[in-house]
Design a protein around this motif. Structure first.
Motif, short mmCIF file in Angstrom:
data_model
loop_
_atom_site.label_atom_id
_atom_site.label_comp_id
_atom_site.label_asym_id
_atom_site.label_seq_id
_atom_site.Cartn_x
_atom_site.Cartn_y
_atom_site.Cartn_z
N UNK A 137 0.84 -1.18 0.00
CA UNK A 137 0.00 0.00 0.00
C UNK A 137 0.88 1.24 0.00
N UNK A 171 0.20 4.29 -0.10
CA UNK A 171 -0.24 5.40 0.74
C UNK A 171 0.22 5.22 2.18
N UNK A 172 0.35 3.95 2.58
CA UNK A 172 0.84 3.74 3.94
C UNK A 172 2.32 4.07 4.05
N UNK A 174 3.71 6.37 2.27
CA UNK A 174 3.68 7.84 2.25
C UNK A 174 3.34 8.39 3.63
N UNK A 175 2.36 7.76 4.26
CA UNK A 175 1.97 8.20 5.60
C UNK A 175 3.12 8.04 6.57
N UNK A 232 1.50 1.28 15.07
CA UNK A 232 1.74 1.39 13.63
C UNK A 232 1.79 0.02 12.98
N UNK A 233 2.45 -0.93 13.65
CA UNK A 233 2.53 -2.27 13.05
C UNK A 233 1.16 -2.93 13.02
N UNK A 277 -1.67 -1.43 12.45
CA UNK A 277 -2.42 -0.96 11.30
C UNK A 277 -1.60 -1.09 10.02
N UNK A 278 -0.50 -1.87 10.12
CA UNK A 278 0.24 -2.25 8.93
C UNK A 278 0.95 -1.07 8.26
N UNK A 279 1.41 -0.14 9.07
CA UNK A 279 2.19 0.97 8.52
C UNK A 279 3.67 0.65 8.73
N UNK A 312 -9.95 -0.58 11.82
CA UNK A 312 -8.63 -0.09 12.23
C UNK A 312 -8.17 1.08 11.37
N UNK A 313 -8.16 0.83 10.07
CA UNK A 313 -7.62 1.83 9.16
C UNK A 313 -8.47 3.09 9.18
N UNK A 350 -7.75 4.91 12.53
CA UNK A 350 -6.38 5.44 12.53
C UNK A 350 -6.26 6.57 11.52
N UNK A 369 0.35 14.01 4.60
CA UNK A 369 -0.24 13.15 5.63
C UNK A 369 -1.77 13.16 5.47
N UNK A 391 -2.82 10.87 2.53
CA UNK A 391 -2.74 9.44 2.80
C UNK A 391 -3.75 9.04 3.87
N UNK A 421 -7.06 8.66 2.07
CA UNK A 421 -7.06 7.42 1.29
C UNK A 421 -7.29 6.21 2.21
N UNK A 422 -6.61 6.25 3.36
CA UNK A 422 -6.72 5.13 4.31
C UNK A 422 -8.16 4.97 4.80
#
Lengths: 506, 146
Positions: free
Chosen positions: A167, A169-170, A172-173, A428-429, A431-433, B4-5, B8, B49, B52, B55-56
């Motif tokens: 992803x 966007x992740x 990028x975030x 963060x982990x 939510x898979x960032x 979650x996403x 967050x 930020x 993204x 998008x999330x």
């Protein structure tokens, strides 16, 4: 010729008793870090940085120590792939394909020895590549102005997710978050306080070493506890080694091809070690697997990915040293150490700190030789360590990490920050960032902002300056490609990798 | 569930807005404002930020399961224990604090009480001696000083 002279000077640095000692210690620690469950290479190097720092080691010694750890971790990662079919880190996944079947056939010792030799060849050839390519790239990078650098930093972030990134966007975030953390503190060029809210401790900004240890080590501990993974892996024994010269010669061509491919994958942005080992395995399978023995314990099937991922590991040092832009998590951590030792990586490194750079490159050669010599006779010890249960290991690792952070400035506050970052890392982990872009953002933030401002000041606020040279347009195009390509080809490559993973599992 | 996403992402969007607004309020640097000031880069960041985060929220990934309440308490316990250890290093001294934290962590990871204590005592004393005598990094003695 000039390069050879520098390299000789480098060996003069790397062959002093002190340097050899650090290379040996680093190699052993690195192999342990790679072999022990729950300690990735980035994590392991991160824990050692504050220690090297508070011991007051010189930049050269610390870098020799930590690059040996880095090289050693690549060696160590394969042990659990071969013996237990559990890759120690992602690039070691491909080693499972033939390593584990070979171990099942009762040839575990041979598999380990072959992988050690292939790793050595991989690193050795890639280090030669580094010697040739790095000075050329460094000279080229001298042409970079601030707008090119800004584009280069953007490229580094865009390609960090890698070609297999899920992803974008992740990523990028994560990068934005890291850059935002970097902006905390007093702004260097204007003296304005940013996001400090008048807290004295924040004036100098957030120390990235503390952040790295927290994000990696503490969040890892929390994950271990959540997954009840304290019991560890089963004990394994290894047969006695029977390796002939013929066996080694048989894997030699494969190793050399794997090393070259891996090196290229390591240098290129966005490829990295996982792809390096994947490509070299697939290529070898197409090229030499005429009897269909790949996947059933073919020695060449071990040599290819091992040479590939070690080649990539050394290749990844090229952009890190010459441009100051790391391409992987572990090289990002090495960059963190350089910055905290007040050494600015980049093209000037090769002229201003020639001793350091060439000493480290020479130390890579020495370290690899040490690793090869250590790994064959001492493999039994490393294998035993594999069965140390994490419930004993992780508490001690946490203690060592905390002591390291504490001894930098003797303040409990730093430890509170470390725990805070650990909790952030855990969330963060969840939510898979990805964490690596966060760290890279913290590291590159000040430089990135500085180059943006220089570029804009020179052009009197004209934003088009960022795109007005051929070089920067080229860099921007690669950056955009790096963002878009994974969306198109990522699913295909991931599917292929998943397919080979399934073969392992079945 | 893809909560979650979304949640967050919402927090990150708030952060982006707050961060960006704060940047516009930076005092003007000494010597007048320039084309690029301390606020330029942060404003760009808050923009990225924000994108993204949106998008999330619009296209969330499948959730990874969150731990159930007892596990959350357990994890909070671990975090508090490390914080307590950090606080205790100076007043109580390194060795007692380290014995406590190592034993506690090992116990929570499933080792039996006897092994925990053995591990805690040996590792703490080894690390203390290693740091103080071999590496020459002084760690506080605390209570043991007397």
């Amino acid at each position: 010729m000039e390069t050879l002279n520098f390299l000789m000077q480098g060996f003069a640095v790397a062959l002093t008793p002190e340097s050899i000692m650090f290379a040996i210690i680093g190699s052993i620690l690195g192999t342990l870090i790679g072999a022990l469950p729950g300690l990735g290479p980035a994590n392991g190097v991160a824990i050692l940085i504050p220690l090297a720092f508070s011991l007051g080691l010189s930049p050269t010694s610390s870098l020799i120590l930590l690059t040996s750890v880095y090289a050693g971790a690549m060696y160590g990662g394969r042990i659990s792939s071969i013996l237990l079919n559990i890759p120690g880190d992602e690039p070691a996944m491909m080693t499972c394909l033939d390593g584990y079947p070979m171990a099942l056939k009762g040839k575990a010792a041979e598999a380990l020895a072959i992988s050690a030799i292939a790793s050595f060849i991989g690193s050795f050839i890639a280090t030669i590549g580094l010697v040739i390519l790095a000075p050329i790239l460094a000279k080229f990078a001298l042409k970079f102005g601030p707008s090119e650098y800004f584009a280069l930093f953007a490229l580094a972030f865009a390609t960090l997710g890698g070609i297999t990134g899920k992803n974008q966007f992740k990523t990028l975030m994560a990068a934005s978050l890291g850059l935002m953390i970097a902006s905390i503190g007093i702004d260097i060029s204007s003296g304005v306080q940013r996001y400090t809210y008048n807290t004295l401790e924040l004036f100098e900004g957030v120390d990235f070493i503390i952040a790295i240890v927290g994000l990696f080590a503490i969040s890892e501990l929390l994950f271990f506890i959540e997954k009840h993974a304290g019991e560890g892996l089963k004990t394994v024994t290894v047969n006695k080694l029977k390796l002939t010269m013929g066996d080694i010669l048989k894997v030699l061509p494969t190793s050399i091809r794997g090393a070259l491919l891996g090196f290229v994958a390591g240098v290129l942005p966005g490829a990295g070690a996982s792809l390096g080992s994947f490509i070299s395995y697939t290529l070898e399978k197409k090229l030499v697997d005429d009897k269909g023995t790949f996947g059933e314990g073919d020695a060449r099937g071990i040599a290819a990915p091992e040479a590939g991922n070690n080649g990539a590991a050394s290749g990844a040092l090229v952009p890190m040293l010459t441009l100051g832009v790391p391409g992987s998590g572990t090289t990002a951590v090495l960059l963190a150490m350089l910055i905290s030792l007040n050494v600015t990586p980049g093209p000037m490194l090769f002229t201003q700190n020639a001793d350091l750079v060439w000493g480290v490159i020479a130390a890579l050669f020495v370290g690899n030789l040490v690793l090869l010599l250590l790994n064959i006779p001492m493999i039994g010890i490393f294998v035993k360590l594999l069965s140390v249960p994490p419930k004993f290991l992780m508490p001690i690792v946490t203690l060592v990490a905390s002591v390291g952070i504490y001894s930098v400035s003797h303040s409990a506050l730093d430890l509170y920050f470390m725990v805070g970052f650990g909790v952030i890392g855990y969330i963060l982990r969840k939510v898979d960032i990805p964490l690596v872009p966060v760290i890279l953002g913290m590291l590159l933030g000040p430089e990135m902002e500085k180059s943006l401002r220089h570029a804009l000041v020179l052009s009197d606020g004209e934003w088009s300056v960022l795109f007005n040279s051929g070089l920067s347009i080229g860099l921007w195009s690669v950056a955009i490609l790096g963002l878009i390509l994974p969306i198109i080809v990522g699913p295909i490559i991931r599917a292929k990798m998943a397919k080979s993973k399934k073969v392992v599992a079945s | 569930m893809r909560l979650n996403d979304r949640v967050f992402g919402m927090f990150m969007l708030i952060l982006a807005v707050v961060y960006g607004l704060e940047a516009t309020k930076f005092p003007e640097p000494f010597g007048g404002s320039e084309s690029v000031g301390p606020e330029t880069f942060p404003i760009i960041l808050s923009f990225f930020l924000g994108i993204s985060a949106i998008y999330m929220m619009l296209k969330p990934d499948p959730d990874e399961a969150w731990p159930v309440t007892p596990m959350l308490l357990e994890l909070s316990g671990i975090v508090l224990a490390i914080l307590a250890f950090a606080w205790a290093i100076e007043p109580l001294g390194f060795i007692p604090a380290a014995i406590a934290i190592v034993s506690y962590l090992a116990w929570r990871m499933g080792a039996n009480v006897k092994m925990c204590l053995i591990l805690g005592v040996t590792s703490s004393i080894t690390i203390f001696l290693l740091f103080n005598n071999v590496l020459e990094l002084a760690l506080p003695l605390g209570l043991l000083e007397l």
